[in-house]
Design a protein around this motif. Sequence first.
Motif, short mmCIF file in Angstrom:
data_model
loop_
_atom_site.label_atom_id
_atom_site.label_comp_id
_atom_site.label_asym_id
_atom_site.label_seq_id
_atom_site.Cartn_x
_atom_site.Cartn_y
_atom_site.Cartn_z
N ARG A 266 0.83 -1.20 0.00
CA ARG A 266 0.00 0.00 0.00
C ARG A 266 0.86 1.25 0.00
NH1 ARG A 266 -3.68 3.06 -1.88
NH2 ARG A 266 -4.22 4.78 -0.47
N CYS A 267 1.95 1.25 0.77
CA CYS A 267 2.81 2.42 0.81
C CYS A 267 3.51 2.66 -0.52
CB CYS A 267 3.85 2.25 1.93
SG CYS A 267 3.14 2.27 3.58
N VAL A 268 3.96 1.58 -1.17
CA VAL A 268 4.68 1.75 -2.43
C VAL A 268 3.77 2.29 -3.52
CG1 VAL A 268 5.82 0.48 -4.29
CG2 VAL A 268 6.46 0.06 -1.91
N PHE A 269 2.60 1.67 -3.69
CA PHE A 269 1.72 2.07 -4.79
C PHE A 269 0.85 3.26 -4.42
CE2 PHE A 269 2.71 -2.36 -5.74
CZ PHE A 269 3.09 -2.25 -7.06
N GLY A 270 0.75 3.55 -3.14
CA GLY A 270 -0.05 4.70 -2.75
C GLY A 270 0.73 5.99 -2.67
N PHE A 271 2.05 5.90 -2.41
CA PHE A 271 2.83 7.11 -2.19
C PHE A 271 4.09 7.19 -3.04
CE2 PHE A 271 0.65 5.86 1.71
CZ PHE A 271 -0.19 6.95 1.87
N GLY A 272 4.29 6.22 -3.96
CA GLY A 272 5.37 6.35 -4.92
C GLY A 272 6.66 5.72 -4.47
N VAL A 273 7.61 5.63 -5.40
CA VAL A 273 8.91 5.02 -5.18
C VAL A 273 9.98 6.04 -5.51
CG1 VAL A 273 10.44 3.12 -5.80
CG2 VAL A 273 7.97 2.77 -5.78
N GLY A 274 11.02 6.05 -4.69
CA GLY A 274 12.11 6.97 -4.94
C GLY A 274 13.08 6.42 -5.97
N THR A 275 14.21 7.03 -6.10
CA THR A 275 15.22 6.63 -7.08
C THR A 275 16.12 5.54 -6.51
OG1 THR A 275 16.68 8.38 -6.27
CG2 THR A 275 15.22 8.92 -8.11
N ASN A 276 16.72 4.77 -7.43
CA ASN A 276 17.67 3.70 -7.08
C ASN A 276 17.05 2.67 -6.13
OD1 ASN A 276 19.68 4.98 -8.62
ND2 ASN A 276 20.29 6.27 -6.88
N GLY A 277 15.78 2.41 -6.29
CA GLY A 277 15.15 1.38 -5.48
C GLY A 277 14.97 1.74 -4.02
N ALA A 278 15.17 2.98 -3.62
CA ALA A 278 14.98 3.40 -2.24
C ALA A 278 13.57 3.94 -2.07
CB ALA A 278 16.01 4.46 -1.86
N PHE A 279 12.92 3.49 -1.03
CA PHE A 279 11.53 3.90 -0.79
C PHE A 279 11.50 5.34 -0.31
CE2 PHE A 279 7.74 4.04 1.98
CZ PHE A 279 6.81 3.91 0.97
N ASP A 280 10.64 6.12 -0.88
CA ASP A 280 10.51 7.54 -0.56
C ASP A 280 9.48 7.69 0.57
OD1 ASP A 280 10.56 10.22 -0.47
OD2 ASP A 280 9.49 10.54 -2.37
N LEU A 281 9.95 8.12 1.76
CA LEU A 281 9.07 8.29 2.90
C LEU A 281 8.36 9.63 2.91
CD1 LEU A 281 11.26 6.77 5.77
CD2 LEU A 281 9.33 5.73 4.61
N ALA A 282 8.69 10.51 1.99
CA ALA A 282 8.08 11.84 2.02
C ALA A 282 6.57 11.76 1.76
CB ALA A 282 8.74 12.74 0.98
N GLY A 283 6.17 10.91 0.83
CA GLY A 283 4.75 10.82 0.52
C GLY A 283 3.93 10.29 1.67
N VAL A 284 4.36 9.20 2.27
CA VAL A 284 3.62 8.64 3.38
C VAL A 284 3.71 9.54 4.60
CG1 VAL A 284 5.54 7.22 4.20
CG2 VAL A 284 3.21 6.56 4.73
N SER A 285 4.82 10.23 4.80
CA SER A 285 4.95 11.15 5.94
C SER A 285 3.97 12.30 5.82
CB SER A 285 6.38 11.67 6.04
OG SER A 285 7.29 10.61 6.28
N ASN A 286 3.81 12.83 4.62
CA ASN A 286 2.85 13.92 4.43
C ASN A 286 1.41 13.45 4.68
OD1 ASN A 286 4.88 15.72 3.74
ND2 ASN A 286 4.76 15.23 1.55
#
Length: 375
Positions: free
Chosen positions: A165-185
């Motif tokens: 849910r976090c990956v497809f709901g809030f996007g993926v960062g670069t180089n395979g690192a999960f971007d926490l900015a979307g879920v944090s907001n």
Amino acid sequence: MPEPTSRPPAPPSAGPPTPVDTGSEALAQALHSSFAIVRFLMLVLVLVFLGSSFFIIGPQERGLILRLGRPVGEGEAALLPPGLHWSFPYPIDELVRVRITEIQTLRSTIGWYALTPEQELAGTEPPVAPGTPLIPGVDGYLLTADGNIIHSRATLRYRIEDPLRCVFGFGVGTNGAFDLAGVSNAVLNTLNQALLHAAARFTVDDILTRNVLGFQEEVLRRFTELARERDLGIAVEQLQVESRPPRQLKQAFDDVVNAAVRRSRVLNEALSYANQTTNRAASEAAAMISRAQAERTRYLESLAAEARRFEGLLAQFERNPDLYMQQRVAEVMARVLTNVQDKFYLPDRPDGQTRELRLLLNREPPKPQSPQPGR
């Protein structure tokens, strides 16, 4: 003369020999060697290319392989457990790592007065002069159910529970690192809304003094409800709420709190005295009842003993009334005349004649005997 032997005709001449082209032969050998080296290098590159697709998922991570943008597997099967795994190289497959056990800390951004990062770290607050108004564009605040203003902020500790849910709901960062900015907001917006909702359901006295835990539980309940509705894919570890009165009215709020504390202390002392008095009266009443019951039991037992003794005497009286009366009279006279010096007993005369009784009442007391010499 002998005939001369005939010889076969000589073959026709092939001409002069063709010279060998050593340059072409060397070029052909060089090309053959080059092709062999190229094939070997291509094989090495293919092996390196395929070997670079091995990766390791850490113990606190979960992995997700996106093949041409789609997850490999469905549901929990799409999550890679810790260990060694393989996938096709990029851009065919893309690896996403999500740290599901890492605790994230987030603090609400509304309802609190303005502080600089230095003041926040040092734990100090800027001084407020008396009469300084509250600036809505700078100082945050919350409105309570009774129309008052307070400062309140919530600190949330959470972890990622549903990586898909976090990956497809809030996007993926670069180089395979999960971007926490979307879920944090998304979590921050949900926390702010829960804080506003809870403040509007409690009075200022409940939030600051009377029902602090109830206000915090309401913030947590509302946040959990909104997180479930929005499918954030997180799990709450801890939620703490801190509330304060407006700094401009701190003295007035302190006076009210002190008055409430004194009132509570006086009430507690009165209740304690009432409980002590009631307990003492109850214990005294219980003791009196216990003594009365003991006295009642003793009195009943004595009456029962007297009744049994009377029944025994009744049998004796019925057998010989005259003897029984004489015995009782003798017993009574013995008790009455215990300390009497002279006793006179006059039995009744059967003939009814009168008798004269003379008593010397002023006689002298007997003289004490003088001790004999030598004793």
